[in-house]
Design an enzyme around this catalytic site. Structure first.
Site, short mmCIF file in Angstrom:
data_model
loop_
_atom_site.label_atom_id
_atom_site.label_comp_id
_atom_site.label_asym_id
_atom_site.label_seq_id
_atom_site.Cartn_x
_atom_site.Cartn_y
_atom_site.Cartn_z
N LYS A 113 -11.91 -4.90 -29.10
CA LYS A 113 -12.11 -4.17 -27.85
C LYS A 113 -13.45 -3.45 -27.81
O LYS A 113 -14.12 -3.46 -26.79
CB LYS A 113 -10.95 -3.19 -27.60
N LYS A 195 -6.31 -15.49 -27.03
CA LYS A 195 -4.95 -15.05 -26.67
C LYS A 195 -4.81 -14.89 -25.15
O LYS A 195 -5.74 -14.42 -24.50
CB LYS A 195 -4.71 -13.70 -27.36
N LYS A 198 -3.32 -9.66 -20.52
CA LYS A 198 -3.23 -9.06 -19.19
C LYS A 198 -4.60 -8.90 -18.58
O LYS A 198 -4.76 -8.91 -17.38
CB LYS A 198 -2.58 -7.67 -19.30
P1 TYM Z 1 1.29 -5.17 -25.34
O1 TYM Z 1 1.68 -4.36 -24.16
O2 TYM Z 1 -0.12 -5.62 -25.47
O3 TYM Z 1 2.20 -6.44 -25.46
C1 TYM Z 1 3.61 -6.32 -25.40
C2 TYM Z 1 4.27 -7.34 -26.30
O4 TYM Z 1 3.89 -8.65 -25.91
C3 TYM Z 1 3.36 -9.36 -27.03
N1 TYM Z 1 2.28 -10.24 -26.57
C4 TYM Z 1 2.22 -11.54 -26.80
N2 TYM Z 1 3.06 -12.38 -27.45
C5 TYM Z 1 2.71 -13.68 -27.50
N3 TYM Z 1 1.60 -14.18 -26.94
C6 TYM Z 1 0.72 -13.40 -26.29
N4 TYM Z 1 -0.37 -13.91 -25.74
C7 TYM Z 1 1.03 -12.00 -26.20
N5 TYM Z 1 0.41 -10.94 -25.62
C8 TYM Z 1 1.19 -9.88 -25.86
C9 TYM Z 1 2.85 -8.27 -27.96
O5 TYM Z 1 2.74 -8.72 -29.28
C10 TYM Z 1 3.87 -7.19 -27.77
O6 TYM Z 1 4.98 -7.40 -28.59
N6 TYM Z 1 1.04 -1.58 -28.80
C11 TYM Z 1 1.91 -2.47 -28.09
C12 TYM Z 1 3.01 -1.74 -27.34
C13 TYM Z 1 3.74 -0.79 -28.20
C14 TYM Z 1 4.79 -1.09 -29.12
C15 TYM Z 1 5.16 0.15 -29.67
C16 TYM Z 1 5.44 -2.26 -29.51
C17 TYM Z 1 3.54 0.54 -28.23
N7 TYM Z 1 4.39 1.12 -29.12
C18 TYM Z 1 6.19 0.25 -30.64
C19 TYM Z 1 6.45 -2.17 -30.46
C20 TYM Z 1 6.82 -0.94 -31.01
C21 TYM Z 1 1.11 -3.27 -27.09
O7 TYM Z 1 0.06 -2.87 -26.65
O8 TYM Z 1 1.72 -4.40 -26.68
#
Ligand code: TYM
Length: 329
Positions: A113, A195, A198
């Site tokens: 990032k 990847k 969003k």
């Molecule tokens: P975030 O919001 O970026 O993504 C949410 C979940 O989606 C998964 N993910 C993907 N899986 C497969 N392929 C992709 N292209 C893809 N993009 C996203 C992510 O691995 C995630 O599981 N920090 C985390 C949110 C969070 C969290 C937590 C998760 C905050 N606290 C505690 C688990 C436990 C995040 O930004 O995910």
């Protein structure tokens, strides 16, 4: 047995989020009948990058509805909004006081990032894994279903839990990650070595769950592939086709091997057409349910009940942590 996971409400939820995370929540909700499940909307995490007030508010509610529309059951899951439980911020600070700066600077996501964004980097972008550790450790979670890109953050969470336990005596459960067999890393449809995310600059690369389905089907049809004609899984030489097979396998629940066999004499066009139709079959009912519940009382009630239960567990943990630290009168 406890399970915790969350998603950031920054922008629209993608097919990657669905296959990497939400679909696993649903699966575990069915398989682990004894487990207590906490799923939340990680709204504080969204503040690591600029957010527009109304858009953020809308995304928070939208994600809550999407969780339920995807199949999370109100009476099986504690569904809540992170910011409504102050203990997340409280333990987040304690985790910032447990982690070392180089550990945070080493995080791949942080490095990626800051490489893209030279100015206006907020401190919370760096400290974000400390808050994520707090999200997990507050509930003494045993299992954390996530996609591949969160693996490193979970490893750090484990390190911090162990560090705290070693210094202050046994306090936290050291959690394990749970990763899907296929779909743990869905790639962009336009640049299949990157990847699916969003915040993709090229919207054709990302499928958003709530987009009109024909738009999404067309994105599958125009997905970048290679100049070969054979369908088989080879991430290095055929990243586009491998990504489509991954998506197919994760949506359908069939193995990559089975799909390779099924499509051994088919064209790329046939594979894409079948996948586009499969996507429609999976996503359409989710969208229908979503529009039924987005403005319902059911949604508000679910979030209220989830908040109450999460608040109880989280406040117990933070009280215990303060006590161990000597933060007492
Ligand atoms: P975030 O919001 O970026 O993504 C949410 C979940 O989606 C998964 N993910 C993907 N899986 C497969 N392929 C992709 N292209 C893809 N993009 C996203 C992510 O691995 C995630 O599981 N920090 C985390 C949110 C969070 C969290 C937590 C998760 C905050 N606290 C505690 C688990 C436990 C995040 O930004 O995910």
């Amino acid at each position: 047995m406890r399970l915790v996971s969350g998603i950031q409400p920054s922008g629209n939820i993608t097919l990657g989020n669905y296959l990497g995370a939400i679909k696993q929540y649903i699966k575990l909700q069915e398989e682990l009948k004894e487990a207590e499940i906490f799923i939340f909307i990680a709204d504080l995490h969204a503040l690591t990058v600029p957010q527009e007030r109304q858009a953020l508010q809308k995304s928070i509610k939208s994600l809550a509805a999407l969780y339920l529309a995807s199949g999370l059951e109100r009476d099986r899951v504690n569904l809540f909004i992170q910011s409504e439980i102050p203990a997340h911020s409280q333990l987040g600070y304690i985790m910032e006081s447990t982690v070392y700066v180089p550990e945070l600077q080493r995080m791949t996501q942080y490095k990626d990032k800051i490489a893209k964004q030279k100015e206006g980097i907020k401190a919370s972008l760096l400290t974000y894994p400390a808050l994520m550790a707090a999200d997990i450790l507050l509930y003494n979670a045993d299992l954390v279903p996530i996609g591949d890109d969160q693996k490193q953050h979970l490893e750090l969470t484990r390190t911090l839990a162990e560090r705290f336990n070693n210094t202050y005596g046994n306090t936290f459960v050291v959690p394990k990650g749970y990763f899907p067999k296929t779909g743990a890393r869905i790639m962009s449809l336009t640049e299949p070595t990157k990847k699916m995310s969003k915040s993709e600059e090229n919207p054709k690369g990302t499928i958003y769950l709530l987009d009109p389905i024909n738009q999404s089907k067309n994105k599958i049809r125009s997905a970048v592939t290679d100049s070969d004609t054979k369908i088989y899984y080879d991430k290095k030489n055929k990243p586009g086709i491998s990504n489509l097979l991954d998506i197919y396998s994760a949506l359908k629940g069939s193995s990559i091997k089975e799909l390779e066999k099924q499509y051994q004499n088919s064209s790329y066009r046939e594979l894409k057409e079948d996948l586009a139709n499969l996507l429609e079959v999976v996503i359409t009912p989710i969208q229908e349910k979503y529009f039924q519940i987005i403005n319902s009382k059911e949604l508000t009630e679910t979030l209220n009940i989830g908040k109450e239960r999460a608040s109880l567990i989280a406040s117990r943990t933070i009280a215990k942590v303060y006590r161990k630290l000597g933060i007492l009168r």
